[in-house]
Design a protein around this motif. Structure first.
Motif, short mmCIF file in Angstrom:
data_model
loop_
_atom_site.label_atom_id
_atom_site.label_comp_id
_atom_site.label_asym_id
_atom_site.label_seq_id
_atom_site.Cartn_x
_atom_site.Cartn_y
_atom_site.Cartn_z
N MET A 132 -31.89 0.77 37.13
CA MET A 132 -31.10 1.37 36.06
C MET A 132 -31.03 0.43 34.86
SD MET A 132 -27.37 3.09 36.18
CE MET A 132 -26.38 2.77 34.74
N ALA A 147 -23.21 6.49 34.28
CA ALA A 147 -23.91 5.73 35.32
C ALA A 147 -24.20 6.57 36.56
CB ALA A 147 -23.14 4.46 35.69
N LYS A 207 -26.99 7.64 37.58
CA LYS A 207 -28.18 7.13 38.27
C LYS A 207 -27.77 6.11 39.33
CE LYS A 207 -31.52 6.10 35.41
NZ LYS A 207 -32.07 7.41 35.31
N ALA A 208 -26.87 5.19 38.98
CA ALA A 208 -26.40 4.19 39.95
C ALA A 208 -25.68 4.88 41.11
CB ALA A 208 -25.48 3.17 39.29
N TYR A 243 -28.25 6.40 43.56
CA TYR A 243 -28.87 5.38 44.41
C TYR A 243 -27.88 4.91 45.48
CZ TYR A 243 -32.22 4.79 40.47
OH TYR A 243 -33.15 4.97 39.47
N CYS A 256 -28.81 -0.84 43.83
CA CYS A 256 -29.21 -0.56 42.46
C CYS A 256 -29.25 -1.88 41.70
CB CYS A 256 -28.17 0.37 41.82
SG CYS A 256 -28.45 0.71 40.06
N ALA A 297 -29.10 -3.01 37.94
CA ALA A 297 -28.70 -2.38 36.69
C ALA A 297 -28.41 -3.40 35.60
CB ALA A 297 -27.45 -1.53 36.93
N VAL A 344 -21.36 1.33 34.58
CA VAL A 344 -21.90 0.75 35.81
C VAL A 344 -21.15 -0.52 36.20
CG1 VAL A 344 -23.75 -0.67 34.84
CG2 VAL A 344 -24.04 0.39 37.08
N ILE A 376 -20.52 -1.38 40.25
CA ILE A 376 -21.27 -2.41 40.96
C ILE A 376 -20.57 -3.75 40.83
CG2 ILE A 376 -23.42 -3.76 40.96
CD1 ILE A 376 -24.91 -1.21 40.19
N GLY A 426 -24.66 -4.22 44.82
CA GLY A 426 -25.74 -4.00 43.87
C GLY A 426 -26.08 -5.30 43.19
#
Length: 174
Positions: free
Chosen positions: A77, A90, A92-93, A96, A103, A105, A111, A115, A121
């Motif tokens: 990401m 976020a 996408k994170a 995953y 992830c 990122a 995010v 994370i 992550g």
């Protein structure tokens, strides 16, 4: 969105997104060059924006989204650090993390609320940090630990089971 029954045998770094966000991969281009043939899977990307001959392209499809995510060992990401991406959620994170993969990122925007670096992550900004993250996550034990913690984060903070009571409380407080 659940982890795969079995982990992929091969190390596969994945990115899933819309064609309009494919250009974000250019941010980490130097790090991606270090990947071997077959180690990069890109789903939903505009092929004109992705210049790696070693990348495997997959078509994004709602019906196969989860099974495709489950083929990734690590999710990517990268983000441009601008006002547009600061406002992104976020997702996408979360995708995953929901399937139990770590992830990597850019530590920017939403995010950073999801994370914790090295726990669920990995954050990277510079090309060297991206390369370091990719090399570190070749370790299946580290990937499994971060992936399990990522999945736990999604279950504890972002699942329907966790969010519904908070939503109800907010609605009742009005």
């Amino acid at each position: 969105f659940v982890p795969a029954a079995t982990r992929p045998k091969d190390f596969t770094v994945g990115w899933m997104g819309a064609p309009s966000t494919s250009r974000s991969l250019q941010i980490i281009a130097p790090a991606l060059e270090s990947l071997a043939e077959g180690e990069l899977r890109v789903a939903g990307a505009d092929r004109k924006e992705v210049h790696w001959t070693k990348a495997e392209f997959a078509t994004w499809n709602y019906d196969t989204e989860v099974s495709l995510l489950q083929t990734f060992s690590v999710g990517l990401m990268p983000l441009a650090q601008d006002e547009w991406t600061r406002g992104k959620c976020a997702l996408k994170a979360l995708l995953y993390m929901a399937v139990g993969i770590p992830c990597i990122a850019t530590p920017f925007g939403a995010v950073t609320d999801m994370i914790t670096h090295g726990e669920n992550g990995w954050f990277a900004e510079t090309p060297e940090e991206w390369r370091t993250a990719l090399e570190a996550l070749r370790d299946p034990t580290l990937r499994a630990r971060l992936g399990a913690a990522a999945r736990a984060t999604v279950e504890d903070r972002f699942s329907l089971h966790a969010a519904a009571p908070r939503m109800l409380s907010l609605l009742e407080s009005r």
